[in-house]
Scaffold this active site. Structure first.
Site, mmCIF file in Angstrom:
data_model
loop_
_atom_site.group_PDB
_atom_site.id
_atom_site.type_symbol
_atom_site.label_atom_id
_atom_site.label_comp_id
_atom_site.label_asym_id
_atom_site.label_seq_id
_atom_site.Cartn_x
_atom_site.Cartn_y
_atom_site.Cartn_z
ATOM 1 N N LEU A 160 0.950 -1.014 0.096
ATOM 2 C CA LEU A 160 0.064 -0.072 -0.023
ATOM 3 C C LEU A 160 0.925 1.227 -0.028
ATOM 4 C CD1 LEU A 160 -2.609 -1.164 2.672
ATOM 5 C CD2 LEU A 160 -2.892 -1.094 0.328
ATOM 6 N N GLY A 161 1.891 1.300 0.655
ATOM 7 C CA GLY A 161 2.664 2.323 0.658
ATOM 8 C C GLY A 161 4.168 2.053 1.361
ATOM 9 N N LYS A 162 5.121 2.957 1.357
ATOM 10 C CA LYS A 162 6.528 2.531 1.925
ATOM 11 C C LYS A 162 7.258 3.861 2.223
ATOM 12 C CE LYS A 162 8.871 1.745 -2.323
ATOM 13 N NZ LYS A 162 9.681 0.790 -3.337
ATOM 14 N N GLY A 163 7.872 3.913 3.396
ATOM 15 C CA GLY A 163 8.789 4.775 3.784
ATOM 16 C C GLY A 163 10.077 4.563 4.098
ATOM 17 N N VAL A 215 3.794 -0.541 4.218
ATOM 18 C CA VAL A 215 2.563 -1.063 4.719
ATOM 19 C C VAL A 215 1.960 -1.900 3.557
ATOM 20 C CG1 VAL A 215 0.365 -0.170 5.317
ATOM 21 C CG2 VAL A 215 2.428 1.082 6.028
ATOM 22 N N LYS A 250 1.968 -2.706 9.016
ATOM 23 C CA LYS A 250 3.155 -1.941 8.861
ATOM 24 C C LYS A 250 4.250 -2.725 9.248
ATOM 25 C CE LYS A 250 3.243 2.280 9.217
ATOM 26 N NZ LYS A 250 3.245 3.914 9.626
ATOM 27 N N ASP A 261 2.536 15.445 14.244
ATOM 28 C CA ASP A 261 2.770 15.213 12.597
ATOM 29 C C ASP A 261 1.714 15.068 11.811
ATOM 30 O OD1 ASP A 261 4.552 14.935 10.503
ATOM 31 O OD2 ASP A 261 4.682 12.698 10.659
#
Length: 436
Positions: free
Chosen positions: A20-23, A28, A43, A136
């Site tokens: 779904l996404g990454k940092g 995730v 996550k 944040d």
């Protein structure tokens, strides 16, 4: 017969799906609970990277907040699991996408913007009452569920300014600095709750305008505008919304409006119905099947095992576990006991009756007790939970589910602590250990 493809499962509980996404430190994934078929988001955090970057405190915060924050407008964290290499945070899957995908198509109508802002403030008010500041708030952290309700995500795992570059400014990990309070950018120490209110002001402006209040091609000029709270209103803003935003986007945090002040503003109050103080916790009194119990944290035959202790210990040997609680709470919100879980439960039930509190629920090593008298914010509802840390050590945690925070603190200090002293081994945050 054609061979079925191997499913990628973790801990025998979740089938992992698409990314779904990454940092920087985490990815995730969408996943499915094999037992319930429920969709979740997981996550996956690389322990080595987190330890290398000195971000253990942020993981620690996520676990602490996981136990503190339960609100209809906050993404629910269901459990935390770990292997030697990775940490898995299982969260509610919110599939409506980011709120700001809507804003990217243009400004919202005032009534719609107000609804989202009311939900945002309601959730932040709740978090602040539990001693938790988000610090944040930004577009990536505001999601929408199927019913178009706002959900705030990422309390402890998002990058915090004190962990970023030496210049003290927020960079790509934290999104645009245009949402961040001037005192945070100045890196001179800041009040997280007041910084959250500034961010809420920027968010409200963006919902109504369709663009940011502080914009400039030159980043330093943009910072200058933030430091001075130098912005202008588009002509379509109503007088009432301009007046509120002017009180939110105040450069001096001491002069910025408080959440209590926001909730008294007529523009905000229009059509506002506060979720019954912490309705997720209140709702689950009615039906047991609404309580999403986590196998690693709770079982029917034994008190829940506080696997956060194991988790933190596995990340850093010799880690002082007391700070897990002290960072976000007043000391004394929980205590350790050498008594059995059943003995503690009996003591808690007797305490409720003695103090004329009605027992709303007493099962699965949790007691919910409600006061008889109406306080400033309704009747006080207190939750006590018993967790097994080791075979002969239990942790008892108290929290306020609804009612006034000051009334709860007084009740806790003057009634609960003295009444339980005979079963207490040690109050969290106090060096003195009672004989037992």
């Amino acid at each position: 017969m054609e061979q079925q493809p191997t499913r990628n499962t973790i801990f025998g509980k979740y089938e992992m799906g698409r990314l779904l996404g990454k940092g920087t430190f985490a990815k995730v994934y969408h996943a499915r609970n094999l037992k319930t078929s429920e969709s979740v988001a997981i996550k996956v955090i690389c322990k080595d990277l987190v330890k290398k970057e000195g971000l253990i405190e942020q993981i620690q915060r996520e676990i602490s907040v996981m136990r503190l924050v339960r609100h209809p407008n906050v993404v629910d964290i269901q459990e935390v699991m770990a292997t030697k290499q990775k940490v898995f945070v299982v969260m509610e899957y919110v599939k409506g996408g980011e709120l700001f995908a809507k804003v990217a198509k243009g400004k919202l109508k005032e009534g719609v913007a107000r609804k989202y802002f009311q939900q945002l403030i309601s959730a932040i008010d709740y978090c602040h009452s539990r001693g938790v500041s988000h610090r944040d708030l930004k577009p990536e952290n505001l999601l929408l569920d199927d019913d178009e309700n706002l959900k705030i995500s990422d309390f402890g795992l998002s990058a915090l300014p004190e962990h970023l570059n030496n210049d003290g400014l927020l960079h790509t990990q934290c999104g645009t600095p245009a949402y961040v309070a001037p005192e945070v950018l100045r890196r001179k120490g800041y009040d997280g709750a007041k910084a959250d209110i500034w961010s809420c002001g920027v968010i409200l402006y963006v919902l109504l305008a369709g663009f940011l209040p502080f914009q400039d091609a030159n980043v330093m000029r943009m910072y200058t505008k933030v430091f001075k709270a130098d912005f202008a209103f588009p002509p379509w803003f109503s007088y009432e919304s301009k007046r509120l935003i002017s009180k939110l986007l105040v450069a001096n945090p001491e002069k910025r409006i408080t959440i209590q002040g926001i909730m008294r503003v007529p523009w905000f109050c229009k059509g506002f119905t506060r979720p019954l103080a912490f309705s997720i916790q209140d709702d689950d009194q009615r039906e047991d099947d609404q309580i999403k119990e986590v196998e690693l944290l709770r079982s029917k035959s034994a008190p829940p095992f506080y696997n956060a202790f194991e988790f933190i210990s596995s990340m850093s040997s010799g880690f002082d576990l007391s700070s897990l609680f002290e960072n976000q709470r007043k000391s004394g919100s929980l205590f350790t006991s050498k008594c059995s879980a059943s003995t503690i439960m009996a003591k808690l039930e007797a305490l409720a009756k003695k103090l004329n509190f009605r027992i709303m629920l007493s099962k699965d090593y949790q007691v919910r007790m409600q006061g008889a008298s109406e306080g400033r914010k309704g009747k006080l509802l207190v939750i006590a939970e018993v967790f097994e840390v080791a075979p002969e050590v239990a942790v008892v945690e108290f929290s306020k589910s609804s009612g006034d925070t000051l009334e709860y603190k007084k009740f806790y200090e003057e009634d609960i602590r003295p009444a339980l002293k005979d079963i207490v081994w040690s109050w969290q945050g106090e060096s003195c250990v009672c004989e037992g």
